[in-house]
Design a protein around this motif. Structure first.
Motif, PDB file in Angstrom:
ATOM      1  N   LYS A 110     -12.769  -5.220  -4.395  1.00 31.67           N
ATOM      2  CA  LYS A 110     -11.928  -4.872  -3.244  1.00 31.67           C
ATOM      3  C   LYS A 110     -12.059  -5.966  -2.189  1.00 31.67           C
ATOM      4  O   LYS A 110     -13.086  -6.643  -2.125  1.00 31.67           O
ATOM      5  N   ASN A 111     -11.014  -6.119  -1.389  1.00 27.35           N
ATOM      6  CA  ASN A 111     -11.129  -7.057  -0.270  1.00 27.35           C
ATOM      7  C   ASN A 111     -12.249  -6.620   0.671  1.00 27.35           C
ATOM      8  O   ASN A 111     -12.516  -5.426   0.801  1.00 27.35           O
ATOM      9  N   SER A 146      -8.514  -9.784   8.011  1.00 25.01           N
ATOM     10  CA  SER A 146      -7.922  -8.508   7.592  1.00 25.01           C
ATOM     11  C   SER A 146      -8.244  -8.194   6.133  1.00 25.01           C
ATOM     12  O   SER A 146      -8.229  -9.073   5.269  1.00 25.01           O
ATOM     13  N   PRO A 147      -8.538  -6.915   5.829  1.00 18.64           N
ATOM     14  CA  PRO A 147      -8.818  -6.532   4.442  1.00 18.64           C
ATOM     15  C   PRO A 147      -7.545  -6.296   3.637  1.00 18.64           C
ATOM     16  O   PRO A 147      -7.603  -6.087   2.435  1.00 18.64           O
ATOM     17  N   SER A 148      -6.392  -6.307   4.308  1.00 15.70           N
ATOM     18  CA  SER A 148      -5.159  -6.047   3.564  1.00 15.70           C
ATOM     19  C   SER A 148      -4.734  -7.324   2.843  1.00 15.70           C
ATOM     20  O   SER A 148      -5.353  -8.384   2.988  1.00 15.70           O
ATOM     21  N   SER A 149      -3.670  -7.234   2.090  1.00 14.36           N
ATOM     22  CA  SER A 149      -3.260  -8.364   1.257  1.00 14.36           C
ATOM     23  C   SER A 149      -2.820  -9.570   2.073  1.00 14.36           C
ATOM     24  O   SER A 149      -2.627 -10.648   1.536  1.00 14.36           O
ATOM     25  N   THR A 150      -2.658  -9.389   3.392  1.00 13.65           N
ATOM     26  CA  THR A 150      -2.236 -10.509   4.238  1.00 13.65           C
ATOM     27  C   THR A 150      -3.427 -11.247   4.858  1.00 13.65           C
ATOM     28  O   THR A 150      -3.236 -12.254   5.530  1.00 13.65           O
ATOM     29  N   TYR A 164       0.833  -1.208   0.000  1.00 10.77           N
ATOM     30  CA  TYR A 164       0.000   0.000   0.000  1.00 10.77           C
ATOM     31  C   TYR A 164       0.865   1.253   0.000  1.00 10.77           C
ATOM     32  O   TYR A 164       2.066   1.196   0.270  1.00 10.77           O
ATOM     33  N   TYR A 169     -13.817  -5.830   4.155  1.00  7.76           N
ATOM     34  CA  TYR A 169     -13.382  -5.478   5.508  1.00  7.76           C
ATOM     35  C   TYR A 169     -14.481  -5.960   6.463  1.00  7.76           C
ATOM     36  O   TYR A 169     -15.348  -5.202   6.873  1.00  7.76           O
ATOM     37  N   THR A 203     -21.002  -2.960   8.213  1.00  2.00           N
ATOM     38  CA  THR A 203     -22.239  -3.103   9.002  1.00  2.00           C
ATOM     39  C   THR A 203     -23.019  -4.351   8.580  1.00  2.00           C
ATOM     40  O   THR A 203     -23.784  -4.895   9.373  1.00  2.00           O
ATOM     41  N   ALA A 205     -15.351  -4.161   9.681  1.00  2.00           N
ATOM     42  CA  ALA A 205     -15.728  -2.747   9.578  1.00  2.00           C
ATOM     43  C   ALA A 205     -16.934  -2.577   8.663  1.00  2.00           C
ATOM     44  O   ALA A 205     -17.234  -1.477   8.226  1.00  2.00           O
ATOM     45  N   ASN A 212     -15.586  -1.414  16.229  1.00  2.00           N
ATOM     46  CA  ASN A 212     -14.838  -0.200  15.912  1.00  2.00           C
ATOM     47  C   ASN A 212     -15.849   0.841  15.457  1.00  2.00           C
ATOM     48  O   ASN A 212     -17.015   0.522  15.217  1.00  2.00           O
ATOM     49  N   ASN A 213     -15.385   2.078  15.340  1.00  2.00           N
ATOM     50  CA  ASN A 213     -16.364   3.139  15.106  1.00  2.00           C
ATOM     51  C   ASN A 213     -17.049   3.086  13.750  1.00  2.00           C
ATOM     52  O   ASN A 213     -18.032   3.772  13.529  1.00  2.00           O
ATOM     53  N   ALA A 214     -16.572   2.249  12.844  1.00  2.00           N
ATOM     54  CA  ALA A 214     -17.257   2.119  11.554  1.00  2.00           C
ATOM     55  C   ALA A 214     -18.546   1.318  11.683  1.00  2.00           C
ATOM     56  O   ALA A 214     -19.418   1.387  10.817  1.00  2.00           O
ATOM     57  N   THR A 242     -16.254   7.481   8.103  1.00  2.00           N
ATOM     58  CA  THR A 242     -16.286   6.102   7.601  1.00  2.00           C
ATOM     59  C   THR A 242     -17.340   5.941   6.504  1.00  2.00           C
ATOM     60  O   THR A 242     -17.127   5.186   5.552  1.00  2.00           O
ATOM     61  N   PHE A 248     -20.496   1.112  14.730  1.00  2.00           N
ATOM     62  CA  PHE A 248     -21.213   1.428  15.963  1.00  2.00           C
ATOM     63  C   PHE A 248     -22.716   1.169  15.831  1.00  2.00           C
ATOM     64  O   PHE A 248     -23.361   0.720  16.755  1.00  2.00           O
ATOM     65  N   GLU A 249     -23.265   1.486  14.662  1.00  2.00           N
ATOM     66  CA  GLU A 249     -24.722   1.396  14.526  1.00  2.00           C
ATOM     67  C   GLU A 249     -25.248  -0.033  14.693  1.00  2.00           C
ATOM     68  O   GLU A 249     -26.417  -0.224  15.031  1.00  2.00           O
TER      69      GLU A 249
END
Lengths: 556, 320
Positions: free
Chosen positions: B168-169, B146-150, A241, B171, B176, B174, B260-262, A523, B264-265
């Motif tokens: 996209k990977n 994890s959403p990253s390449s790992t 990244y 997440y 909802t 994160a 996490n705050n993404a 977000t 919360f709802e």
């Protein structure tokens, strides 16, 4: 009937008992999480300070009642510190304390609280009426506590301090004074801030010269190249990244310091404009533009997606991890000593350690989005209702802290012959490995010793960063780490002061709710491709009334 | 004034002795009980006095000001509170149902296993996650998801062609849409094994003659499960559900380490809401946190009483 009454009584008891488990209460104690290094002297922390009476005591500036602090502080001095006192219990704190006591002539008790939970721990300490004589506060904490009457106004003590003749950065503490000239906190250093580091090997791998990165477009193309190419050389494109950060917005002021190139001229919090009016920067167009830049970067893989939830520790460790797959080429982090620490960690993980510091891109120069010099953490004196006592605490602790000699050296470098020495010495770090490094010093030559708790790492500093202090040492002791020095020089040449934090009762009470609403908006836009205007409207619908109330209080 | 009379075990009616005399006569028991009483008073009843702060402005610094019901008014008019409240109920009740259903199913499978070694090994394996701390569990699943390449799960989805090159990977933690299913999956993975203990104990107590009778009647294995095993388990299932229903408002640790705050709802619960209101701001108002905590306890108490009522109806006796 009796059974019903009994049932009702039992039910009420049950409710109350369950609530008591979750309530804050006043049973909190600092004893469970402090690392108190006790002396023989009993601590004088039990008496409630003046601020705990109905009206704050107006014993402004000690009224010149200066007495020999040895006489006044016969019971010793108690201080509460966070992790910035790096001479922790397992890292030579007892020696630091002993040498301080020998130099100053009074007993010292240090309560070192958990660094990450410091704000919370201090709140519990105060709620249980357990007050030290003096303590460290972050700028944000200080802003909240300054108007409460708990802290002693040290304006006169500061003005008459012994160190005044050697202060090179007087504006740091002058700026801490409120509109009436009260000074409730003392900053022995300036705040420091973050700069953008780029891995040199990655730049070389994608064929970019750091000198050519001058604008946001250049910066963004570099991030894209780090993602689309194979900068880590593992033969796979697209598994790295551009940049990683601990959140798209920081959890404390100055908020934007981990991604300044994206925030540019935006400051997503309450700030004061040039004409003195307080506004909500989060609702401004500059913030919307910043969110859209981050949205694009998130979609393009220019930002590591885990930046959304990463803590600083996770972001750091991803960046210098041994396996560079999933890592990033760019990391904006603290300047100065951290330049050395990041490099050391890259070496430790057998990753090419050469880093370059990116000069501020055109769009962030001299704006909020520049390399922000944050508001400095401060030392405060708890008002014990006795100006003589308060003045003595200032004289013993803060005036000596910048004495230019023995005591300042303790705060800057730690204890002699434990953390540093001037005696002839030879030692080797990482002996027997390919990272082995030998050090040799002649008699009389100032040098740092291996860390007490890690003989393979050379000690760096104690509480005060030598490059950041407002008054320099006069004994000539200096650590000649070229990276740390280069990092400090780079930062001071390129930084701008962060806006002051607001002081408003509503903001104090509602800062958690406001932050949650901001995060929801960020977000929604960045990670969910939400419409920025709609997300902003949701933010306004959620906390708009609270923000208006904060602004009304600030602008009255 | 007539004294109260009691009937002795021999059927003789005598006057009841004065309380003081009865205590004196049983002083040995009272002395043994004394440490427990002191412990209860200090550790359980003394802290209850803190509940009064729900009606005060109580900050780390400054006087405590009586504000009446102001904190409750603020709480009921705050959207974040209601989000947390409904999330608590939804997450907890679904947790309860899912972990119990899976525990019952696994218990029956284990009970049907004939190979003792395989049964014991499997039991041990499924118990183990219960002993892992939530912090460790959260770290492991964060790495997997994890959403990253790992990220392992995203890697598998990509290898299997479920995620296309242009996608996209995901997440998971994160999102909802994904957070709750993932959370419930982790809960079931971690707690099912532990939940089977009580059901296996019940299953071992079923009279073997019932199965023999079913065999004589020509029942198949499924029929024996349906008509013998499940009815024998039903009382235990109801008891476990009722006892756990009273604890639904206590959800904290598992959510705290995974949210996490993404999200919360869909993830914020009352306890995490209290945590943020108390510990995430520099000068918190403990009065407000206590008010929210008191309301949570009130709901918990109502649930306990409701469960007690249901228990009386279903089992003929209460649980408190």
């Amino acid at each position: 009937m009796k059974k019903k009454a009994l049932s009702l009584l039992l039910a009420s008891t049950m409710v109350v008992s369950l609530a008591a488990c979750g309530g804050g209460g006043d049973s909190a104690s600092s004893s469970s999480n402090n690392n108190s290094s006790t002396t023989d002297t009993p601590s004088n922390t039990t008496d409630a300070p003046a601020a705990n009476t109905d009206a704050p005591a107006d014993n402004t500036a000690a009224s010149g009642e200066k007495q020999d602090y040895h006489e006044v502080l016969k019971d010793g001095l108690t201080i509460v510190v966070n992790g910035t006192l790096t001479a922790s219990v397992d890292n030579g704190q007892a020696d630091f304390e002993k040498q301080w006591e020998d130099a100053v002539g009074i007993d010292l008790t240090i309560q070192q609280l958990d660094h990450s939970g410091y704000t919370d721990a201090v709140g519990r300490l105060f709620a249980s009426q357990d007050y030290p004589d003096a303590m460290i506060m972050s700028a944000e904490m200080f802003k909240q506590y300054a108007p409460t009457g708990l802290l002693w106004d040290m304006a006169d003590a500061y003005a008459n301090a012994e160190f005044q003749s050697r202060v090179t950065l007087p504006s740091i503490n002058e700026n801490l004074k409120d509109s009436e000239g009260h000074l409730y906190g003392f900053a022995p250093t300036y705040g420091n801030g973050c700069v953008t580091y780029v891995k040199k090997a990655w730049l070389d791998a994608v064929g970019i010269n750091i000198d050519d990165v001058k604008t946001y477009d250049d910066y963004y193309n570099m991030l894209k190249a780090f993602h689309d190419g194979d900068p880590d050389g593992n033969g796979v494109d697209g598994d790295t990244y551009g940049v990683v950060a601990a959140g798209f917005i920081g959890t404390e002021a100055p908020w934007i310091n981990y991604l300044p190139e994206f925030w540019q001229g935006a400051f997503p919090s309450l700030y004061q404009t040039a004409d003195g009016t307080w506004v909500d920067g989060f609702q401004e167009q500059a913030t919307k533009d910043a969110l859209l830049r981050m949205q694009q970067a998130y979609n393009d893989g220019a930002i590591d997606p885990e930046s959304l939830t990463a803590s600083t520790k996770i972001a750091r460790e991803k960046w210098f991890s041994n396996d560079q797959k999933g890592s990033s080429g760019v990391f904006t982090y603290w300047a100065g000593t951290w330049y050395r620490t990041l490099t050391d960690n890259l070496i430790k993980n057998e990753v090419n350690e050469e880093l370059v510091q990116l000069p501020p891109i055109k769009e962030i120069q001299d704006t909020f989005g520049g390399y922000l010099n944050r508001e400095a953490p401060v030392w405060v004196i708890i008002d014990q209702g006795d100006p003589v006592h308060n003045q003595a605490v200032f004289d013993a602790l803060l005036d000596t802290m910048l004495d230019g000699g023995t005591v300042q050296t303790l705060w800057v470098y730690g204890a002699e012959d434990v953390h540093w020495s001037t005696k002839a010495e030879e030692f080797t770090t990482n002996a027997g490995t390919d990272k082995e490094k030998a050090y040799s010093y002649a008699d009389g030559e100032f040098h740092l010793k291996p860390s007490p708790n890690d003989p393979n790492t050379v000690w760096k500093k104690n509480h005060l960063d030598p490059a950041l202090t407002i008054a320099q040492l006069t004994n000539g002791f200096t650590d000649n780490d070229e990276l740390a020095a280069a990092g400090n020089k780079f930062f001071t040449e390129n930084c701008v002061d962060a806006p002051a934090s607001p002081v408003s009762e509503t903001f104090t009470n509602e800062s958690g709710t406001i932050f949650d609403a901001k995060m929801a908006c960020i977000t929604e836009v960045v990670t969910k491709n939400g419409n920025v205007d709609e997300a902003m409207q949701t933010y306004i619908d959620t906390v708009g009334t609270i923000i208006d109330q904060c602004l009304a209080e600030l602008n009255q | 004034m007539s004294k109260k009379k009691v009937v002795t075990s021999g059927g003789v009616e005598v006057r009841e002795k004065p309380l003081g005399l009865r205590i004196w006569n049983n002083r040995g028991y009272y002395i043994m009980f004394l440490p427990v009483l002191i412990f209860l008073l200090i550790m359980h009843y003394w802290p209850m006095l803190g509940v009064r702060y729900a009606f005060y402005d109580y900050k780390p610094v400054g006087p405590k000001t009586f504000v009446g019901l102001a904190h409750f008014t603020k709480m009921f008019s705050t959207q974040a509170f209601w989000t947390a409240f409904w999330n608590t109920l939804e997450l907890s009740i679904a947790n309860l149902l899912l972990t119990n259903i899976s525990a019952v199913v696994v218990s029956i499978f284990l009970n049907e296993m004939k190979n003792l070694f395989a049964k014991k090994t499997l039991q041990t394996v499924i118990y183990l996650p219960h002993f892992m701390s939530w912090a460790v569990v959260a770290s492991i699943f964060s790495l997997f998801l994890s959403p990253s390449s790992t990220g392992m799960v995203n890697g598998i989805l990509r290898d299997w062609g479920i995620l296309k090159e242009a996608d996209k990977n995901i997440y998971f933690l994160a999102s909802t849409a994904w957070w709750r299913p993932i959370y419930w999956f982790i809960q079931v993975w971690k707690e099912t094994g532990w939940g089977t203990i009580i059901y296996l104990a019940t299953l071992s107590g079923i009279n073997p003659e019932l199965y023999e009778a079913a065999d004589i009647d020509g029942a198949t294995r499924m029929q024996k499960i349906r008509f013998v095993t499940l009815p024998a388990l039903s009382n235990t299932i109801i008891t476990v559900l009722i006892l756990n229903l009273a604890k639904v408002m206590n959800l904290f640790e598992s959510v705290f380490v995974l949210y996490n705050n993404a999200v919360f709802e869909v993830s914020d619960v009352i306890a995490t809401y209290i945590y943020r209101q108390t510990f995430a701001i520099a000068l918190p108002n403990y009065g407000y946190s206590t008010a929210v905590g008191l309301f949570r306890s009130l709901v918990g108490c109502v649930l306990v009483l409701a469960c007690n009522h249901v228990s009386k109806k279903v089992r003929g006796r209460g649980i408190v």
